[in-house]
Design a protein around this motif. Sequence first.
Motif, short mmCIF file in Angstrom:
data_model
loop_
_atom_site.label_atom_id
_atom_site.label_comp_id
_atom_site.label_asym_id
_atom_site.label_seq_id
_atom_site.Cartn_x
_atom_site.Cartn_y
_atom_site.Cartn_z
N ASN A 185 44.63 42.78 29.45
CA ASN A 185 44.38 43.90 28.54
C ASN A 185 43.91 45.12 29.33
OD1 ASN A 185 44.86 42.57 25.96
ND2 ASN A 185 43.02 41.37 26.41
N PRO A 186 44.11 46.33 28.80
CA PRO A 186 43.60 47.53 29.46
C PRO A 186 42.09 47.43 29.67
CG PRO A 186 45.12 48.13 27.69
CD PRO A 186 44.89 46.66 27.58
N ALA A 187 41.62 47.98 30.78
CA ALA A 187 40.21 47.82 31.16
C ALA A 187 39.26 48.33 30.10
CB ALA A 187 39.96 48.53 32.50
N ALA A 188 39.55 49.50 29.52
CA ALA A 188 38.62 50.09 28.55
C ALA A 188 38.47 49.21 27.31
CB ALA A 188 39.11 51.48 28.15
N SER A 189 39.60 48.77 26.74
CA SER A 189 39.52 47.93 25.54
C SER A 189 38.93 46.57 25.87
CB SER A 189 40.91 47.77 24.93
OG SER A 189 41.80 47.12 25.82
N SER A 203 12.78 44.12 20.71
CA SER A 203 12.90 44.95 21.91
C SER A 203 13.87 44.33 22.91
CB SER A 203 11.53 45.13 22.56
OG SER A 203 10.62 45.78 21.69
N VAL A 204 13.80 43.00 23.03
CA VAL A 204 14.73 42.30 23.91
C VAL A 204 16.17 42.51 23.43
CG1 VAL A 204 15.52 40.02 24.66
CG2 VAL A 204 13.09 40.57 24.71
N ALA A 205 16.37 42.40 22.13
CA ALA A 205 17.72 42.58 21.58
C ALA A 205 18.28 43.96 21.90
CB ALA A 205 17.69 42.35 20.06
N LEU A 206 17.46 44.98 21.76
CA LEU A 206 17.93 46.35 22.05
C LEU A 206 18.19 46.53 23.54
CD1 LEU A 206 15.51 48.39 19.72
CD2 LEU A 206 17.95 47.94 19.38
N GLY A 207 17.31 46.00 24.37
CA GLY A 207 17.50 46.15 25.81
C GLY A 207 18.73 45.43 26.32
N LEU A 208 19.02 44.28 25.73
CA LEU A 208 20.17 43.51 26.19
C LEU A 208 21.50 44.18 25.86
CD1 LEU A 208 19.16 39.80 25.53
CD2 LEU A 208 19.16 41.08 27.68
N ILE A 209 21.50 45.05 24.87
CA ILE A 209 22.73 45.79 24.57
C ILE A 209 23.16 46.59 25.80
CG2 ILE A 209 23.69 47.67 23.20
CD1 ILE A 209 22.01 46.69 20.86
N ALA A 210 22.19 47.24 26.46
CA ALA A 210 22.50 48.00 27.67
C ALA A 210 22.87 47.08 28.83
CB ALA A 210 21.31 48.88 28.05
N VAL A 211 22.15 45.97 28.98
CA VAL A 211 22.43 45.04 30.07
C VAL A 211 23.85 44.47 29.93
CG1 VAL A 211 21.75 42.87 31.17
CG2 VAL A 211 20.00 44.45 30.34
N LEU A 212 24.21 44.09 28.72
CA LEU A 212 25.54 43.52 28.49
C LEU A 212 26.64 44.55 28.62
CD1 LEU A 212 24.61 41.12 25.58
CD2 LEU A 212 25.33 40.46 27.88
N LEU A 213 26.31 45.81 28.37
CA LEU A 213 27.30 46.86 28.62
C LEU A 213 27.63 46.92 30.10
CD1 LEU A 213 29.01 49.29 27.82
CD2 LEU A 213 26.95 50.71 28.01
N VAL A 214 26.62 46.82 30.95
CA VAL A 214 26.85 46.84 32.39
C VAL A 214 27.70 45.63 32.81
CG1 VAL A 214 25.75 46.71 34.65
CG2 VAL A 214 24.74 48.12 32.85
N SER A 215 27.35 44.44 32.31
CA SER A 215 28.13 43.26 32.69
C SER A 215 29.55 43.34 32.16
CB SER A 215 27.45 41.99 32.17
OG SER A 215 27.56 41.88 30.77
N GLY A 216 29.73 43.95 30.98
CA GLY A 216 31.08 44.12 30.43
C GLY A 216 31.92 45.06 31.28
N LEU A 217 31.31 46.13 31.77
CA LEU A 217 32.03 47.05 32.65
C LEU A 217 32.41 46.38 33.96
CD1 LEU A 217 29.94 50.32 32.06
CD2 LEU A 217 32.26 49.84 31.26
N ILE A 218 31.52 45.56 34.49
CA ILE A 218 31.84 44.83 35.72
C ILE A 218 33.00 43.87 35.47
CG2 ILE A 218 30.98 43.15 37.40
CD1 ILE A 218 28.21 44.38 37.07
N GLU A 219 32.95 43.17 34.33
CA GLU A 219 34.01 42.20 34.04
C GLU A 219 35.36 42.88 33.85
OE1 GLU A 219 34.82 38.43 30.99
OE2 GLU A 219 32.97 39.62 30.86
N ALA A 220 35.35 44.09 33.30
CA ALA A 220 36.61 44.78 33.03
C ALA A 220 37.13 45.55 34.24
CB ALA A 220 36.44 45.73 31.85
N LEU A 221 36.22 46.08 35.07
CA LEU A 221 36.63 46.96 36.14
C LEU A 221 36.57 46.31 37.53
CD1 LEU A 221 34.78 50.20 34.95
CD2 LEU A 221 37.17 49.56 34.56
#
Length: 330
Positions: A152-156, A260-278
């Motif tokens: 799949n395309p990296a962004a999607s 607070s953990v739930a909100l913080g993990l949104i940012a952490v998982l965004l980073v891991s998602g970008l690594i997985e895609a790019l």
Amino acid sequence: MDIDAFVMAHRGTWDRLEHLIRRKGSLTGAEVDELVDLYQRVATHLSIVRSGSTDAVLVGRLSSLVARARSAVTGAHTPAWRELARFVTVTFPVVAYRARWWWLATAFGFCAVSAVLGFWVAGDPEVRAALGPPEMIERLVEHEFADYYSENPAASFAGQVWINNAWVSMQVIAFSIFLGLPIPWVLWQTAANLGVSGGLMGAHGKLDIFFGLITPHGLLELTAVFLAAGAGMRLGWTAVDPGPRRRGEALAEQGRAVMSVALGLIAVLLVSGLIEALVTPSGLPTWARVAVGVVAEAAFLTYVFVYGRRALRRQETGDIERAPDFAPAS
């Protein structure tokens, strides 16, 4: 009531309140507290004057002063950037640090289960045969496992991975309302999938491909899941053993911390998602892709342990700054 004596006794308070109102945009924390206190006192003065005097000028002055003070008090708020800075440097890391033994134990158990299953699948042909037809396993090992990261395309793909991982983490945290009992089952499913995949790849001599594709994003991604699970189980255990505090008080504090953990993990998982895609499907050498994952993981752990330990030494709990008051109990 001697109105002149009343005015002389309280004029300094009124003038001070007037001064704080004019400076409401640049008050320190102590001055904000003083503003609230003076507002309450002058409101009482206004009530006394209204009931014991007919001096319309004084009533008008105090009414205007109280109205302006009320506007300053109710309209005051901490700047958004300051709240965000506190969340990043205090709230999230100290909550994660305080729950460190829970999510480190979770990580150990998860890795142990995955390793045992992986060795079992890799070493027993009968187990592999029970998992599916040889043709299906061959497709998985030769093509599908690696193709998953680039079909799949990296962004999607990054968006899809982010949403999926965030959903798993939020699901784990939500299970804390059931005393955290369903959380090990969710972790078991993830550990089993990882162990079976690794066992199948290892049985066909492709462990280098397996770890080369899993490690870049998997370290940070799984750490986020472990943190969510640890915080959720800790909240569930708080319901069983609240310690010296009342159960409601302990659950309220821990529940706010888990959010607070739930909100913080949104940012952490965004980073891991970008690594997985790019990074994961990129043409970089395996060592370079793995290095990216190791650096991201090391940076996250350093952040949590440095900022979390520092905040804990200041006796921070990760709770909101203006948490509800509780009556003292023996």
